[in-house]
Scaffold this motif. Sequence first.
Motif, mmCIF file in Angstrom:
data_model
loop_
_atom_site.group_PDB
_atom_site.id
_atom_site.type_symbol
_atom_site.label_atom_id
_atom_site.label_comp_id
_atom_site.label_asym_id
_atom_site.label_seq_id
_atom_site.Cartn_x
_atom_site.Cartn_y
_atom_site.Cartn_z
ATOM 1 N N HIS A 131 0.864 -1.184 0.000
ATOM 2 C CA HIS A 131 0.000 0.000 0.000
ATOM 3 C C HIS A 131 0.899 1.233 0.000
ATOM 4 C CE1 HIS A 131 -3.822 2.124 1.778
ATOM 5 N NE2 HIS A 131 -3.277 2.796 0.773
ATOM 6 N N VAL A 132 0.988 1.894 -1.163
ATOM 7 C CA VAL A 132 1.886 3.030 -1.327
ATOM 8 C C VAL A 132 1.070 4.295 -1.609
ATOM 9 C CG1 VAL A 132 2.192 2.642 -3.814
ATOM 10 C CG2 VAL A 132 3.942 3.896 -2.535
ATOM 11 N N GLN A 133 1.601 5.410 -1.162
ATOM 12 C CA GLN A 133 0.949 6.702 -1.397
ATOM 13 C C GLN A 133 2.023 7.706 -1.804
ATOM 14 O OE1 GLN A 133 -0.491 9.043 2.024
ATOM 15 N NE2 GLN A 133 -2.481 9.173 0.988
ATOM 16 N N TRP A 134 1.760 8.421 -2.901
ATOM 17 C CA TRP A 134 2.638 9.498 -3.347
ATOM 18 C C TRP A 134 1.895 10.818 -3.202
ATOM 19 C CZ3 TRP A 134 7.695 9.867 -4.860
ATOM 20 C CH2 TRP A 134 8.396 8.678 -5.044
ATOM 21 N N VAL A 135 2.563 11.790 -2.588
ATOM 22 C CA VAL A 135 1.960 13.084 -2.303
ATOM 23 C C VAL A 135 2.813 14.189 -2.904
ATOM 24 C CG1 VAL A 135 1.298 14.690 -0.465
ATOM 25 C CG2 VAL A 135 0.960 12.222 -0.151
ATOM 26 N N SER A 136 2.156 15.158 -3.550
ATOM 27 C CA SER A 136 2.815 16.398 -3.935
ATOM 28 C C SER A 136 2.172 17.453 -3.061
ATOM 29 C CB SER A 136 2.604 16.708 -5.424
ATOM 30 O OG SER A 136 3.308 17.874 -5.799
ATOM 31 N N PRO A 137 2.812 17.752 -1.911
ATOM 32 C CA PRO A 137 2.152 18.533 -0.841
ATOM 33 C C PRO A 137 1.411 19.749 -1.382
ATOM 34 C CG PRO A 137 4.351 17.883 -0.173
ATOM 35 C CD PRO A 137 4.232 17.520 -1.625
ATOM 36 N N PRO A 138 0.167 19.900 -0.905
ATOM 37 C CA PRO A 138 -0.505 19.108 0.137
ATOM 38 C C PRO A 138 -1.413 18.016 -0.414
ATOM 39 C CG PRO A 138 -1.780 21.076 -0.242
ATOM 40 C CD PRO A 138 -0.625 21.121 -1.216
ATOM 41 N N PHE A 139 -1.326 17.718 -1.731
ATOM 42 C CA PHE A 139 -2.303 16.828 -2.350
ATOM 43 C C PHE A 139 -1.728 15.445 -2.626
ATOM 44 C CE2 PHE A 139 -3.275 21.184 -3.856
ATOM 45 C CZ PHE A 139 -4.505 21.352 -3.225
ATOM 46 N N THR A 140 -2.554 14.425 -2.424
ATOM 47 C CA THR A 140 -2.203 13.080 -2.852
ATOM 48 C C THR A 140 -2.364 13.002 -4.365
ATOM 49 O OG1 THR A 140 -2.928 12.075 -0.761
ATOM 50 C CG2 THR A 140 -2.797 10.619 -2.677
ATOM 51 N N VAL A 141 -1.341 12.484 -5.056
ATOM 52 C CA VAL A 141 -1.429 12.379 -6.513
ATOM 53 C C VAL A 141 -1.601 10.933 -6.964
ATOM 54 C CG1 VAL A 141 -0.117 14.490 -6.928
ATOM 55 C CG2 VAL A 141 1.103 12.306 -6.741
ATOM 56 N N PHE A 142 -1.183 9.973 -6.115
ATOM 57 C CA PHE A 142 -1.294 8.556 -6.494
ATOM 58 C C PHE A 142 -1.366 7.699 -5.239
ATOM 59 C CE2 PHE A 142 0.520 4.379 -7.409
ATOM 60 C CZ PHE A 142 -0.146 4.012 -8.570
ATOM 61 N N GLU A 143 -2.230 6.696 -5.284
ATOM 62 C CA GLU A 143 -2.308 5.738 -4.177
ATOM 63 C C GLU A 143 -2.652 4.370 -4.741
ATOM 64 O OE1 GLU A 143 -4.152 5.334 0.357
ATOM 65 O OE2 GLU A 143 -4.572 7.105 -0.880
ATOM 66 N N GLN A 144 -1.984 3.350 -4.211
ATOM 67 C CA GLN A 144 -2.227 1.990 -4.677
ATOM 68 C C GLN A 144 -2.169 1.028 -3.506
ATOM 69 O OE1 GLN A 144 -0.050 0.746 -8.155
ATOM 70 N NE2 GLN A 144 0.013 -1.387 -7.512
ATOM 71 N N ASN A 145 -3.211 0.205 -3.399
ATOM 72 C CA ASN A 145 -3.282 -0.835 -2.373
ATOM 73 C C ASN A 145 -3.570 -2.134 -3.090
ATOM 74 O OD1 ASN A 145 -3.528 -2.383 -0.104
ATOM 75 N ND2 ASN A 145 -5.346 -1.352 0.703
ATOM 76 N N SER A 146 -2.527 -2.948 -3.254
ATOM 77 C CA SER A 146 -2.618 -4.175 -4.057
ATOM 78 C C SER A 146 -3.035 -3.801 -5.475
ATOM 79 C CB SER A 146 -3.586 -5.174 -3.427
ATOM 80 O OG SER A 146 -3.104 -5.575 -2.159
ATOM 81 N N GLU A 147 -4.198 -4.246 -5.928
ATOM 82 C CA GLU A 147 -4.646 -3.959 -7.295
ATOM 83 C C GLU A 147 -5.503 -2.703 -7.373
ATOM 84 O OE1 GLU A 147 -3.543 -5.513 -9.918
ATOM 85 O OE2 GLU A 147 -2.394 -6.923 -8.693
ATOM 86 N N LYS A 172 -6.142 1.087 -7.423
ATOM 87 C CA LYS A 172 -5.297 2.242 -7.753
ATOM 88 C C LYS A 172 -6.150 3.501 -7.895
ATOM 89 C CE LYS A 172 -2.184 -0.749 -10.413
ATOM 90 N NZ LYS A 172 -1.506 -0.968 -11.713
ATOM 91 N N TRP A 173 -5.541 4.629 -7.531
ATOM 92 C CA TRP A 173 -6.184 5.921 -7.713
ATOM 93 C C TRP A 173 -5.108 6.941 -8.045
ATOM 94 C CZ3 TRP A 173 -5.290 10.657 -5.543
ATOM 95 C CH2 TRP A 173 -6.231 11.671 -5.818
ATOM 96 N N GLN A 174 -5.421 7.874 -8.937
ATOM 97 C CA GLN A 174 -4.483 8.948 -9.242
ATOM 98 C C GLN A 174 -5.236 10.237 -9.519
ATOM 99 O OE1 GLN A 174 -2.569 8.585 -13.392
ATOM 100 N NE2 GLN A 174 -3.240 6.486 -12.934
ATOM 101 N N GLN A 175 -4.556 11.340 -9.259
ATOM 102 C CA GLN A 175 -5.166 12.654 -9.445
ATOM 103 C C GLN A 175 -5.555 12.829 -10.908
ATOM 104 O OE1 GLN A 175 -2.774 16.356 -8.914
ATOM 105 N NE2 GLN A 175 -4.013 16.625 -7.063
ATOM 106 N N GLU A 176 -6.693 13.456 -11.137
ATOM 107 C CA GLU A 176 -7.272 13.553 -12.478
ATOM 108 C C GLU A 176 -6.336 14.209 -13.481
ATOM 109 O OE1 GLU A 176 -11.360 15.283 -14.606
ATOM 110 O OE2 GLU A 176 -11.045 15.487 -12.442
ATOM 111 N N ARG A 177 -5.569 15.195 -13.053
ATOM 112 C CA ARG A 177 -4.742 15.929 -14.022
ATOM 113 C C ARG A 177 -3.643 15.063 -14.634
ATOM 114 N NH1 ARG A 177 0.260 17.963 -12.960
ATOM 115 N NH2 ARG A 177 1.090 17.827 -10.846
ATOM 116 N N PHE A 178 -3.331 13.930 -13.998
ATOM 117 C CA PHE A 178 -2.288 13.058 -14.553
ATOM 118 C C PHE A 178 -2.840 12.124 -15.624
ATOM 119 C CE2 PHE A 178 -0.249 14.478 -10.665
ATOM 120 C CZ PHE A 178 1.060 14.677 -11.080
ATOM 121 N N ASP A 179 -4.160 11.954 -15.676
ATOM 122 C CA ASP A 179 -4.824 11.295 -16.807
ATOM 123 C C ASP A 179 -4.162 9.979 -17.216
ATOM 124 O OD1 ASP A 179 -6.658 10.967 -18.859
ATOM 125 O OD2 ASP A 179 -5.444 12.074 -20.310
#
Length: 257
Positions: free
Chosen positions: A43-59, A61-68
Amino acid sequence: MDNSSALPPAAQPLSIMSTAGSQVVLPCSWKPHQAEVGPSSCHVQWVSPPFTVFEQNSEDKWQQERFDGRLEVPTVKLQAGDCSLIIKDAQIEDTGRYESFMVVGGARSMKTRVFIQSVKLSVTDNKSWDSHHPGEDFVLELHTRLSFTVVFQGRNNSAWQELWKRGDENSERVEKHPVLEQLTIKKLRRSDEGIYKVLNENGLSVSTVQLSVTENSPSFSAHRKQENVPTGEAAKSSCSALLIVSLLVLSFQIHRH
């Protein structure tokens, strides 16, 4: 989720540089923190303070919309300890600070974050110089599918003019490749010499190309003429002269004997 975990005061970000349109990897390894995150954390989380841009827990996944769809942490590598974030088709706007965390704990209310890595990413435009002769075609790299327009400034002109915009129909002299991110300017003229800028939709520079359009030099033309093989009457004259010289040499040898 408890987001109160403080960053180590001595944590210095790694500096990563890239150019627009490239793929860049932000390093991250949770193996040195295995005692804190467990033997097979995924379970990993990447943040570009103060916003989360990517998070993944096993399969999941979620990413910020602007990264498309441009962000990825391969699951197999994550399970093996590599939590590096892959940014595809990097954009100028991706410049900034990124921090990675491994999320640990059981119930959601009990989860905590373990800081792993801080990365400072700098994405710049592509810069190049090119030279062509009049009549040749010039292929301009757009570098990314997010390139939106191309503007041109002539050598002796301070004004910028729009040369192409995404969605435009091909013209007699400007043609977009049907698959590749390339623009072809056909049959160059001297007036095409100048600066070409590829811009994204926000008006930021993706690339800058200085184009020079020059005639063949006189010395080059003279050299090419010297390499030409005689044809027609010139060839006949050369053959006749060679035959006369051969007969004179033969006659001289007969008289010597």
